[in-house]
Design a protein around this motif. Structure first.
Motif, PDB file in Angstrom:
ATOM      1  N   VAL A   1      12.881  24.803   3.165  1.00  0.00           N
ATOM      2  CA  VAL A   1      14.302  24.772   2.803  1.00  0.00           C
ATOM      3  C   VAL A   1      15.006  23.466   3.172  1.00  0.00           C
ATOM      4  O   VAL A   1      14.719  22.901   4.011  1.00  0.00           O
ATOM      5  CB  VAL A   1      14.935  26.084   3.658  1.00  0.00           C
TER       6      VAL A   1
ATOM      7  N   THR B   1      20.475  14.893   4.374  1.00  0.00           N
ATOM      8  CA  THR B   1      19.594  16.349   4.457  1.00  0.00           C
ATOM      9  C   THR B   1      18.947  16.522   5.222  1.00  0.00           C
ATOM     10  O   THR B   1      18.640  15.608   6.310  1.00  0.00           O
ATOM     11  CB  THR B   1      18.747  16.197   2.893  1.00  0.00           C
TER      12      THR B   1
ATOM     13  N   THR C   1      14.475  33.760  -2.217  1.00  0.00           N
ATOM     14  CA  THR C   1      15.741  32.777  -2.691  1.00  0.00           C
ATOM     15  C   THR C   1      16.687  32.801  -1.323  1.00  0.00           C
ATOM     16  O   THR C   1      16.641  33.494  -0.638  1.00  0.00           O
ATOM     17  CB  THR C   1      16.388  33.319  -4.079  1.00  0.00           C
TER      18      THR C   1
ATOM     19  N   ARG D   1      25.101  23.265   2.381  1.00  0.00           N
ATOM     20  CA  ARG D   1      24.543  23.832   1.348  1.00  0.00           C
ATOM     21  C   ARG D   1      23.005  24.135   1.612  1.00  0.00           C
ATOM     22  O   ARG D   1      22.369  23.209   2.165  1.00  0.00           O
ATOM     23  CB  ARG D   1      24.955  23.546   0.206  1.00  0.00           C
ATOM     24  N   TYR D   2      22.286  25.127   1.229  1.00  0.00           N
ATOM     25  CA  TYR D   2      21.070  25.134   1.325  1.00  0.00           C
ATOM     26  C   TYR D   2      20.600  25.804  -0.252  1.00  0.00           C
ATOM     27  O   TYR D   2      20.938  26.006  -1.208  1.00  0.00           O
ATOM     28  CB  TYR D   2      20.589  26.654   2.180  1.00  0.00           C
ATOM     29  N   ARG D   3      19.101  25.066  -0.190  1.00  0.00           N
ATOM     30  CA  ARG D   3      18.278  25.377  -1.371  1.00  0.00           C
ATOM     31  C   ARG D   3      16.809  25.303  -1.018  1.00  0.00           C
ATOM     32  O   ARG D   3      16.343  24.800   0.045  1.00  0.00           O
ATOM     33  CB  ARG D   3      18.723  24.252  -2.611  1.00  0.00           C
ATOM     34  N   ILE D   4      16.037  25.894  -1.890  1.00  0.00           N
ATOM     35  CA  ILE D   4      14.520  25.883  -1.770  1.00  0.00           C
ATOM     36  C   ILE D   4      13.941  24.586  -2.419  1.00  0.00           C
ATOM     37  O   ILE D   4      14.342  24.011  -3.591  1.00  0.00           O
ATOM     38  CB  ILE D   4      13.775  27.257  -2.559  1.00  0.00           C
TER      39      ILE D   4
ATOM     40  N   ASP E   1      20.576  31.878  -0.404  1.00  0.00           N
ATOM     41  CA  ASP E   1      21.986  31.707  -0.625  1.00  0.00           C
ATOM     42  C   ASP E   1      22.386  30.268  -0.292  1.00  0.00           C
ATOM     43  O   ASP E   1      22.386  29.968   0.597  1.00  0.00           O
ATOM     44  CB  ASP E   1      22.928  33.048  -0.135  1.00  0.00           C
ATOM     45  N   GLU E   2      23.124  29.728  -1.314  1.00  0.00           N
ATOM     46  CA  GLU E   2      23.625  28.182  -1.143  1.00  0.00           C
ATOM     47  C   GLU E   2      24.509  28.147  -0.103  1.00  0.00           C
ATOM     48  O   GLU E   2      24.527  27.153   0.577  1.00  0.00           O
ATOM     49  CB  GLU E   2      24.259  27.747  -2.603  1.00  0.00           C
TER      50      GLU E   2
END
Length: 886
Positions: A550, A559, A523, A511-514, A525-526
């Motif tokens: 990111v 992570t 932005t 999964r991804y996030r800023i 996409d998760e």
């Protein structure tokens, strides 16, 4: 006569004798070496009296022993002769010998000294005068006298005698004043009143009083001064009573180790309070001892006191400090001179003559993979140079095995150890063993000296074992550059940034996030990792960039991070909204300017638009009012002066893209915008522009066409109407009694210019439907909308009207006939019926006039009277302005 001659002859004889004796005395004082010396002295000499001074160096240059053959006399080193006992020269002559010896050269010399006693003088009174002038040698100015410092006496001790030649003729009394007599130190000297002998009463310290300047006086008993006051200097001869001394208690110098022989270390300085430039202050230096029993390493110059090295083998690591005992002696270093000692400390300065080295040649350590900024090993470094100096501080470097820059090594300044760290994560899957070669050197270059090593640095080997670890996802690449088109809408995909599991090599389950606190440009996409735009970008952001972190999270919660380098490009597909037209004219009524924005873009880069004034100074004087989604009204806030204003208008489209247009508003003193170009003259003449003339011609042709269409053929003659401007002053009357009418918008009501009308009939009819009425021999055309002027009454068919004002009689005749016609018209209609049976038709014109209708009594021919207004142009403007709605 004879006694007088005898006295004169005796006086001449005595004068000659005195001159001879004085010449012998001077000759004896300056005689050559080893010859007889004669002194002229009083017949009685007290003990300690200075007899004179003999130049001993002219007889024998180096004298070590001085003695006198007569014990009543004492000879000093400077040749001064003093009495030791009271001496009376009864025979008026005494002789003794001075013996000089040079022991080293075995030389002896003798000087014979003769003492002659003064002869008795017969005192004379002040009033006795010699009748014959004589040349005599004056003795009132003797040589400066001297006195030995710290003399032992006996006191009082005579040091000099002053005498005046006037003592041959007068009884002279001698006195003196000055320092040492009547000034501090008082009572040190005095002078005998009768003889002029100067005596000292005690010893004197030259360092305190090097000399005395006294004033001697010679006077008679009754106060007469035959001589001028005599300044006399008493010099105190120096005695070697002060030992030399060093200016510092301790001298400290620094010299680098292994320096060349003859290197200057420093200089010692000593002083002596005795008289300068004499043997008493001629100093010599020497090294008495060195602290350590080694070969003498230093030497000192005997005269200057400069200390230098003698050998090159100064080694700080063996002896870092040397202590010297220095002696200084006066009298040119002779054994009987006075001396003193001082201490000199010489510190040996360190140079980098010892290379650093490691305690071991091989080291081993371990580290988990993917660990960053962790210390894995400390390597001690040894150095024999002075601690905490540039020659001791070690600098480490990895010379082999760190090509990918995963490792870094620094120095612990406190312990001088090398600290090996991992600065980039190591990958066990790539390699499990790293071998590093580490070298050590100093901060300053290595100095090669005798008996030193030729190697300036040493090295060791470090074996690093990498341990396997379950690591988090990894972005590939770690820095992902993207370019965002400035025209992109929100939500547009600009790229895809994926991380993978280093164990499996795939991106499933990540999964991804800023990261928090990052820019809001994009932005992610998760699940898919797609990067999308999150805002609109205006033209000011073109060329800007930012780094966006990111974060990738795998299923186990580990992570990994990556960086997106976002660059905003210029928008090339869409244009910015602008204003058209850009030039406007505003008259004195300050009617707002209607501004419209246009763009060729499609949604969302189109309407609705937002407007504002970008210049604050302009925004304070102008305001905008939104009309619709594409236009505004621009108007001044307050009264502003006439002139041209350039106002920057910002237009933003629906996406927030900004375009700026410079709008020019010409605020003009005019009634209509077309009048803004007319230039008014100060004279009564009016000059029309090209466009004004063209507008008048077109208006006249249009009016002519309408009249031809509506008018019947009632006349064949041509009438030329011309009314001068002065007629307006008689026909136009300003009246404020009527209520204001509505705005008149029909331009045909007010003719713009008089025209020549050709009719097919003989009448003057200019209306549409006419009727001829004859009254009093004159014919009048009765028509609606008909036109008849004063010129037609004065002369039918007249083409030229006389310039000037109409007379009152002409105007009265014209009005009288016209009023009669009006009365007649009010009583009959076209069929000669009464007016009360006559129904007048009117077209509907909106609301009724505030002034009401005057019915059939209104002037139906009033329109005709307005023909003369065609020529009024400038003066008609005042009336025209009242018709314009404010």
């Amino acid at each position: 006569m004879a006694p007088a001659a005898a006295r004169q002859g005796g006086s001449l004889c005595r004068t000659a004798c005195r001159q001879l004796l004085f010449g012998l005395l001077v000759l004896s004082l300056f005689c050559e070496a080893c010859k007889k010396v004669t002194f002229n002295v009083p017949s009685k000499l007290e003990a300690g009296t200075l007899v004179g001074r003999v130049n001993l160096k002219e007889c024998l240059k180096s004298t070590e022993h001085i003695s006198s053959s007569d014990p009543d006399f004492r000879i000093l080193e400077d040749g001064s002769v003093y009495t030791t006992n009271i001496i009376s020269l009864s025979s008026e002559k005494k002789t003794f010998t001075i013996l000089l010896k040079d022991i080293q050269r075995h030389e002896e010399k003798k000087i014979h000294v003769n003492l002659l006693a003064h002869q008795k003088k017969t005192p004379k009174t002040r009033h006795t005068r010699d009748t014959v002038l004589r040349r005599t040698k004056r003795r009132w100015a003797p040589l400066p006298s001297s006195m030995m410092e710290n003399s032992l006496g006996p006191f009082p001790m005579q040091i000099q005698q002053v005498q005046s030649d006037t003592a041959q003729n007068y009884v002279i009394h001698y006195t003196a004043a000055g320092p040492g007599i009547d000034q501090d130190p008082k009572g040190l000297f005095y002078i005998e009143r009768e003889t002029g002998n100067i005596f000292a009463t005690g010893p004197v310290d030259r360092e305190q009083y090097p000399s005395f300047q006294i004033i001697c006086y010679a006077t008679t008993p009754d106060g007469y001064s035959p001589e001028k006051p005599l300044p006399h200097i008493i010099k105190i001869e120096d005695d070697n009573d002060n030992a030399p001394f060093f200016k510092q208690d301790l001298f400290e110098f620094v010299v680098p180790e292994h320096c060349n022989a003859g290197t200057v270390v420093g200089k010692v300085i000593a002083e002596d309070r005795d008289e300068p430039n004499t043997l008493h202050t001629k100093l010599r230096y020497r090294i008495v001892s060195e602290q350590l029993p080694l070969p003498q390493m230093f030497s000192i110059h005997p005269e200057s006191g400069v200390i230098t090295t003698q050998i090159q083998q100064l080694d700080r690591e063996i002896i870092n400090r040397h202590v010297l005992l220095i002696e200084v002696r006066d009298m040119d270093g002779q054994s009987f001179g006075l001396c003193n000692t001082g201490t000199v400390v010489i510190n040996v300065g360190d140079i980098n003559d010892n290379a650093p080295y490691f305690g071991h040649s091989f080291y081993e350590t371990k580290v988990l993979e993917n660990r960053v900024n962790v210390e894995i090993l400390r390597i001690p470094c040894l150095d024999k140079d002075e601690p905490n100096s540039p020659a001791w501080n070690c600098r480490f470097s990895i010379v082999k095995g760190n090509e990918d820059n995963n490792f870094a090594i620094t120095t612990d300044g406190r312990t001088n150890e090398g600290v090996l760290c991992v600065v980039k994560g190591l990958d066990y899957e790539t390699t499990s063993l790293r071998i590093l070669e580490i070298a050590a050197s100093n901060e300053i270059p290595y100095a090669v000296v005798p008996y030193s090593s030729s190697l300036s640095q040493s090295s060791c080997t470090v074996r690093v074992t990498i341990l396997d670890d379950d690591e988090g996802p990894v972005f590939r690449p770690c820095l992902f550059p993207i370019t965002i088109d400035g025209c992109m809408t929100v939500g547009t995909v600009v790229g895809k940034y994926l991380a993978e599991d280093p164990e499996t090599g795939n991106s499933e389950g990540i999964r991804y996030r800023i990261a928090p606190g990052q820019s809001n440009w994009i932005t992610i996409d998760e699940n898919s990792g797609e990067l999308r735009t999150a805002k609109f970008f205006d033209k000011d952001m073109a060329g800007r960039q930012c780094n966006i972190t990111v974060i990738a999270v795998d299923q186990s919660g580990k992570t990994g991070t990556g960086t997106v380098l976002a660059n905003v490009g210029a928008c090339s597909r869409y244009s910015y909204p602008t204003v058209t037209p850009k030039d406007f004219t505003m008259c004195r009524d300050r009617k707002p300017v209607y501004i419209t924005a246009v763009t060729s873009n499609e949604s969302p880069y189109s309407a609705p638009f937002r407007f504002d004034i970008s210049d604050r100074s302009m925004g304070s004087g102008w305001q905008t009012t939104q009309q619709d989604d594409r236009s505004i009204l621009l108007s001044p806030r307050t009264d502003i002066p006439f002139g041209i204003y350039k106002i920057p208008i910002n237009v933003r489209d629906n996406a927030g893209r900004l375009g700026t247009t410079m709008v020019t508003v010409n605020y003009c003193d005019c009634t209509t915008p077309s009048d803004c170009g007319i230039v008014r003259q100060s004279s009564s003449a009016i000059t029309l522009g090209v466009w004004a003339i063209l507008a008048m011609i077109l208006g006249s042709l249009l009016l002519l066409l309408i009249l031809i269409t509506l008018c019947g053929c009632y006349g064949t003659g041509a009438v030329s109407k011309h009314v001068p401007d002065d007629l307006a002053n008689q026909n136009l009357i300003i009246s404020n009694t009527e209520a204001p009418g509505e705005e008149v918008m029909d331009p045909n009501i007010i003719p713009l210019q008089a025209a020549t009308v050709n009719s097919c009939d003989q009448g003057v009819g200019m209306g549409t439907i006419g009727h001829e009425v004859k009254t009093g021999g004159q014919s009048f055309e009765m028509s609606k909308g008909g036109h008849q002027t004063l010129e037609s009454v004065r002369g039918y068919g007249q083409s030229t009207v006389e310039q000037g004002r109409y007379s009152y009689s002409e105007w009265q005749n014209f009005m009288h006939s016209r009023l009669g016609e009006k009365v007649y018209m009010c009583r009959q209609d076209e069929e000669n019926k009464h007016s009360e049976d006559y129904v007048l038709p009117y077209n509907y014109e909106g609301r009724g006039s505030l002034a009401g209708s005057v019915g059939c009594c209104s002037d139906q021919q009033e329109v005709e009277v307005l023909d003369f207004l065609d020529q009024l142009e400038p003066k008609f403007r005042t009336l025209a302005e009242t018709c314009v709605k404010r």
